[in-house]
Scaffold this motif. Structure first.
Motif, PDB file in Angstrom:
ATOM      1  N   PRO A  39      -9.144 -56.856  29.281  1.00 19.35           N
ATOM      2  CA  PRO A  39     -10.158 -57.184  28.270  1.00 19.35           C
ATOM      3  C   PRO A  39     -10.077 -56.246  27.075  1.00 19.35           C
ATOM      4  O   PRO A  39      -9.871 -55.025  27.237  1.00 19.35           O
ATOM      5  CB  PRO A  39     -11.477 -57.008  29.025  1.00 19.35           C
ATOM      6  CG  PRO A  39     -11.120 -57.212  30.469  1.00 19.35           C
ATOM      7  CD  PRO A  39      -9.732 -56.642  30.616  1.00 19.35           C
ATOM      8  N   ALA A  40     -10.227 -56.778  25.890  1.00 18.54           N
ATOM      9  CA  ALA A  40     -10.092 -55.992  24.663  1.00 18.54           C
ATOM     10  C   ALA A  40     -11.012 -54.779  24.654  1.00 18.54           C
ATOM     11  O   ALA A  40     -10.644 -53.706  24.167  1.00 18.54           O
ATOM     12  CB  ALA A  40     -10.362 -56.876  23.449  1.00 18.54           C
ATOM     13  N   GLY A  41     -12.217 -54.939  25.202  1.00 21.28           N
ATOM     14  CA  GLY A  41     -13.168 -53.829  25.206  1.00 21.28           C
ATOM     15  C   GLY A  41     -12.764 -52.660  26.074  1.00 21.28           C
ATOM     16  O   GLY A  41     -13.284 -51.547  25.914  1.00 21.28           O
ATOM     17  N   GLU A  42     -11.830 -52.876  26.992  1.00 18.86           N
ATOM     18  CA  GLU A  42     -11.401 -51.801  27.884  1.00 18.86           C
ATOM     19  C   GLU A  42     -10.202 -51.026  27.346  1.00 18.86           C
ATOM     20  O   GLU A  42      -9.972 -49.879  27.738  1.00 18.86           O
ATOM     21  CB  GLU A  42     -11.030 -52.380  29.257  1.00 18.86           C
ATOM     22  CG  GLU A  42     -12.192 -52.982  30.027  1.00 18.86           C
ATOM     23  CD  GLU A  42     -11.754 -53.481  31.391  1.00 18.86           C
ATOM     24  OE1 GLU A  42     -10.700 -53.017  31.880  1.00 18.86           O
ATOM     25  OE2 GLU A  42     -12.461 -54.331  31.960  1.00 18.86           O
ATOM     26  N   VAL A  43      -9.429 -51.643  26.461  1.00 21.61           N
ATOM     27  CA  VAL A  43      -8.148 -51.073  26.058  1.00 21.61           C
ATOM     28  C   VAL A  43      -8.295 -49.666  25.486  1.00 21.61           C
ATOM     29  O   VAL A  43      -7.579 -48.738  25.882  1.00 21.61           O
ATOM     30  CB  VAL A  43      -7.447 -52.001  25.046  1.00 21.61           C
ATOM     31  CG1 VAL A  43      -6.256 -51.290  24.409  1.00 21.61           C
ATOM     32  CG2 VAL A  43      -6.986 -53.277  25.736  1.00 21.61           C
ATOM     33  N   PHE A  44      -9.227 -49.475  24.566  1.00 20.80           N
ATOM     34  CA  PHE A  44      -9.329 -48.192  23.888  1.00 20.80           C
ATOM     35  C   PHE A  44     -10.106 -47.158  24.698  1.00 20.80           C
ATOM     36  O   PHE A  44     -10.146 -45.988  24.334  1.00 20.80           O
ATOM     37  CB  PHE A  44      -9.959 -48.368  22.502  1.00 20.80           C
ATOM     38  CG  PHE A  44      -9.031 -49.038  21.523  1.00 20.80           C
ATOM     39  CD1 PHE A  44      -8.084 -48.307  20.837  1.00 20.80           C
ATOM     40  CD2 PHE A  44      -9.085 -50.406  21.322  1.00 20.80           C
ATOM     41  CE1 PHE A  44      -7.213 -48.913  19.949  1.00 20.80           C
ATOM     42  CE2 PHE A  44      -8.229 -51.031  20.434  1.00 20.80           C
ATOM     43  CZ  PHE A  44      -7.278 -50.284  19.750  1.00 20.80           C
ATOM     44  N   ALA A  45     -10.715 -47.590  25.793  1.00 27.12           N
ATOM     45  CA  ALA A  45     -11.410 -46.642  26.663  1.00 27.12           C
ATOM     46  C   ALA A  45     -10.487 -46.078  27.736  1.00 27.12           C
ATOM     47  O   ALA A  45     -10.825 -45.099  28.398  1.00 27.12           O
ATOM     48  CB  ALA A  45     -12.612 -47.310  27.323  1.00 27.12           C
ATOM     49  N   MET A  46      -9.316 -46.677  27.890  1.00 28.28           N
ATOM     50  CA  MET A  46      -8.393 -46.274  28.951  1.00 28.28           C
ATOM     51  C   MET A  46      -7.421 -45.206  28.466  1.00 28.28           C
ATOM     52  O   MET A  46      -7.018 -45.195  27.305  1.00 28.28           O
ATOM     53  CB  MET A  46      -7.601 -47.489  29.455  1.00 28.28           C
ATOM     54  CG  MET A  46      -8.455 -48.584  30.041  1.00 28.28           C
ATOM     55  SD  MET A  46      -7.491 -50.079  30.439  1.00 28.28           S
ATOM     56  CE  MET A  46      -6.582 -49.499  31.865  1.00 28.28           C
ATOM     57  N   ARG A  47      -7.031 -44.310  29.380  1.00 27.39           N
ATOM     58  CA  ARG A  47      -5.932 -43.409  29.089  1.00 27.39           C
ATOM     59  C   ARG A  47      -4.644 -44.227  29.108  1.00 27.39           C
ATOM     60  O   ARG A  47      -4.529 -45.211  29.850  1.00 27.39           O
ATOM     61  CB  ARG A  47      -5.865 -42.304  30.139  1.00 27.39           C
ATOM     62  CG  ARG A  47      -7.059 -41.353  30.107  1.00 27.39           C
ATOM     63  CD  ARG A  47      -7.062 -40.453  31.322  1.00 27.39           C
ATOM     64  NE  ARG A  47      -8.169 -39.498  31.292  1.00 27.39           N
ATOM     65  CZ  ARG A  47      -8.521 -38.726  32.309  1.00 27.39           C
ATOM     66  NH1 ARG A  47      -7.876 -38.804  33.457  1.00 27.39           N
ATOM     67  NH2 ARG A  47      -9.520 -37.878  32.199  1.00 27.39           N
ATOM     68  N   PRO A  48      -3.650 -43.838  28.283  1.00 35.63           N
ATOM     69  CA  PRO A  48      -2.404 -44.619  28.256  1.00 35.63           C
ATOM     70  C   PRO A  48      -1.783 -44.826  29.632  1.00 35.63           C
ATOM     71  O   PRO A  48      -1.329 -45.933  29.955  1.00 35.63           O
ATOM     72  CB  PRO A  48      -1.497 -43.781  27.347  1.00 35.63           C
ATOM     73  CG  PRO A  48      -2.443 -43.109  26.416  1.00 35.63           C
ATOM     74  CD  PRO A  48      -3.643 -42.782  27.253  1.00 35.63           C
ATOM     75  N   ALA A  49      -1.768 -43.781  30.456  1.00 37.72           N
ATOM     76  CA  ALA A  49      -1.165 -43.916  31.781  1.00 37.72           C
ATOM     77  C   ALA A  49      -1.901 -44.951  32.623  1.00 37.72           C
ATOM     78  O   ALA A  49      -1.282 -45.685  33.416  1.00 37.72           O
ATOM     79  CB  ALA A  49      -1.143 -42.574  32.497  1.00 37.72           C
ATOM     80  N   GLU A  50      -3.217 -45.035  32.452  1.00 35.29           N
ATOM     81  CA  GLU A  50      -3.999 -46.022  33.198  1.00 35.29           C
ATOM     82  C   GLU A  50      -3.672 -47.432  32.728  1.00 35.29           C
ATOM     83  O   GLU A  50      -3.544 -48.360  33.543  1.00 35.29           O
ATOM     84  CB  GLU A  50      -5.491 -45.735  33.021  1.00 35.29           C
ATOM     85  CG  GLU A  50      -5.941 -44.432  33.645  1.00 35.29           C
ATOM     86  CD  GLU A  50      -7.343 -44.045  33.223  1.00 35.29           C
ATOM     87  OE1 GLU A  50      -7.977 -43.288  33.971  1.00 35.29           O
ATOM     88  OE2 GLU A  50      -7.799 -44.486  32.153  1.00 35.29           O
ATOM     89  N   LEU A  51      -3.526 -47.583  31.432  1.00 36.90           N
ATOM     90  CA  LEU A  51      -3.189 -48.896  30.909  1.00 36.90           C
ATOM     91  C   LEU A  51      -1.799 -49.326  31.382  1.00 36.90           C
ATOM     92  O   LEU A  51      -1.602 -50.457  31.832  1.00 36.90           O
ATOM     93  CB  LEU A  51      -3.252 -48.880  29.386  1.00 36.90           C
ATOM     94  CG  LEU A  51      -3.102 -50.237  28.688  1.00 36.90           C
ATOM     95  CD1 LEU A  51      -3.930 -50.269  27.420  1.00 36.90           C
ATOM     96  CD2 LEU A  51      -1.641 -50.522  28.347  1.00 36.90           C
ATOM     97  N   PHE A  52      -0.841 -48.407  31.303  1.00 39.62           N
ATOM     98  CA  PHE A  52       0.509 -48.742  31.734  1.00 39.62           C
ATOM     99  C   PHE A  52       0.562 -49.033  33.234  1.00 39.62           C
ATOM    100  O   PHE A  52       1.356 -49.866  33.679  1.00 39.62           O
ATOM    101  CB  PHE A  52       1.475 -47.622  31.371  1.00 39.62           C
ATOM    102  CG  PHE A  52       1.659 -47.426  29.894  1.00 39.62           C
ATOM    103  CD1 PHE A  52       1.826 -48.518  29.050  1.00 39.62           C
ATOM    104  CD2 PHE A  52       1.646 -46.154  29.330  1.00 39.62           C
ATOM    105  CE1 PHE A  52       1.982 -48.349  27.680  1.00 39.62           C
ATOM    106  CE2 PHE A  52       1.814 -45.968  27.979  1.00 39.62           C
ATOM    107  CZ  PHE A  52       1.980 -47.071  27.141  1.00 39.62           C
ATOM    108  N   ALA A  53      -0.282 -48.384  34.004  1.00 39.75           N
ATOM    109  CA  ALA A  53      -0.321 -48.645  35.446  1.00 39.75           C
ATOM    110  C   ALA A  53      -0.799 -50.059  35.751  1.00 39.75           C
ATOM    111  O   ALA A  53      -0.442 -50.645  36.775  1.00 39.75           O
ATOM    112  CB  ALA A  53      -1.221 -47.626  36.142  1.00 39.75           C
TER     113      ALA A  53
END
Length: 224
Positions: free
Chosen positions: A46-60
């Motif tokens: 979800p778009a609202g989560e993208v900027f709240a996540m650390r990059p490593a979390e997003l890549f995971a």
């Protein structure tokens, strides 16, 4: 208007002191294009989560078998995107006013230390302005978990009653509340007013001038 003239003022970074959305978006876009042959943002998050996540979390979430590779690519790419980093109006003057009055600003962010220091340098806010800086490397948990804010309190010897937390997202409000600290939420960052109201922050402000008033910071005449 509620006044939080407490001795410690702990700030979020992205969307609160500096506007990094364009830089982060550019960095992710390059990494996705060059390493995943895909467009950013991913439809699976979800778009609202993208900027709240650390990059490593997003890549995971999108490539769990390539996290280290993608994170390193992000880390190396980010410095070439810093021309897109900017500071929100009156923020530097507000930090300076807090320090000048004997208050103690602190920084508590989900961002890594390397990129945090890059952003502060671009924004012209000296690292020395903060009594403590808590970044992604300091706690396993991230906001909305209160652990980063609790660590800032521990490092400074402060209690929740001594401080107030300032941030622009739901994760900031939730983390501050869980740490027993009031939260001033900002509508000029990455989240709109309607996104923040359901989380019932103690105060909502629309710009750094109003934030300074809530914090009891006396801005220089030129910055008012």
């Amino acid at each position: 208007m509620t006044l939080f003239a407490r001795p410690f003022v702990f700030f979020d970074l992205d969307g609160t002191l500096v506007d990094t959305r364009a830089a982060v978006l550019e960095c992710y876009t390059r990494v996705y294009r060059e390493h995943l042959n895909a467009d950013f943002p991913p439809a699976s998050i979800p778009a609202g989560e993208v900027f709240a996540m650390r990059p490593a979390e997003l890549f995971a979430r999108v490539a769990p078998d390539r996290v280290a590779e993608l994170y390193e690519a992000y880390r190396v790419t980010y410095p070439s995107c810093i021309d897109k980093v900017s500071i929100f109006p009156r923020v530097a003057e507000m930090i300076g006013a807090l320090v000048e009055s004997g208050r103690k600003p602190g920084l508590v962010t989900n961002k890594g230390l390397e990129r945090t220091l890059i952003d502060l340098s671009v924004a012209g806010i000296p690292e020395s302005a903060f009594c403590t800086i808590v970044t992604a490397e300091d706690t396993r948990e991230r906001k909305p978990d209160p652990a980063p804010i609790l660590l800032a309190l521990e490092r400074t010897g402060a209690s929740p009653a001594d401080g107030v937390y300032v941030g622009d997202g739901p994760q900031d409000i939730l983390a501050a509340r869980a740490a027993g600290m009031p939260c001033v939420a900002l509508t000029y960052g990455f989240y709109a007013r309607e996104d923040l109201i359901p989380y019932a922050p103690d105060v909502l402000v629309d710009d750094a001038r109003d934030l300074a008033a809530v914090l009891g910071a006396d801005l220089p005449e030129a910055a008012r």
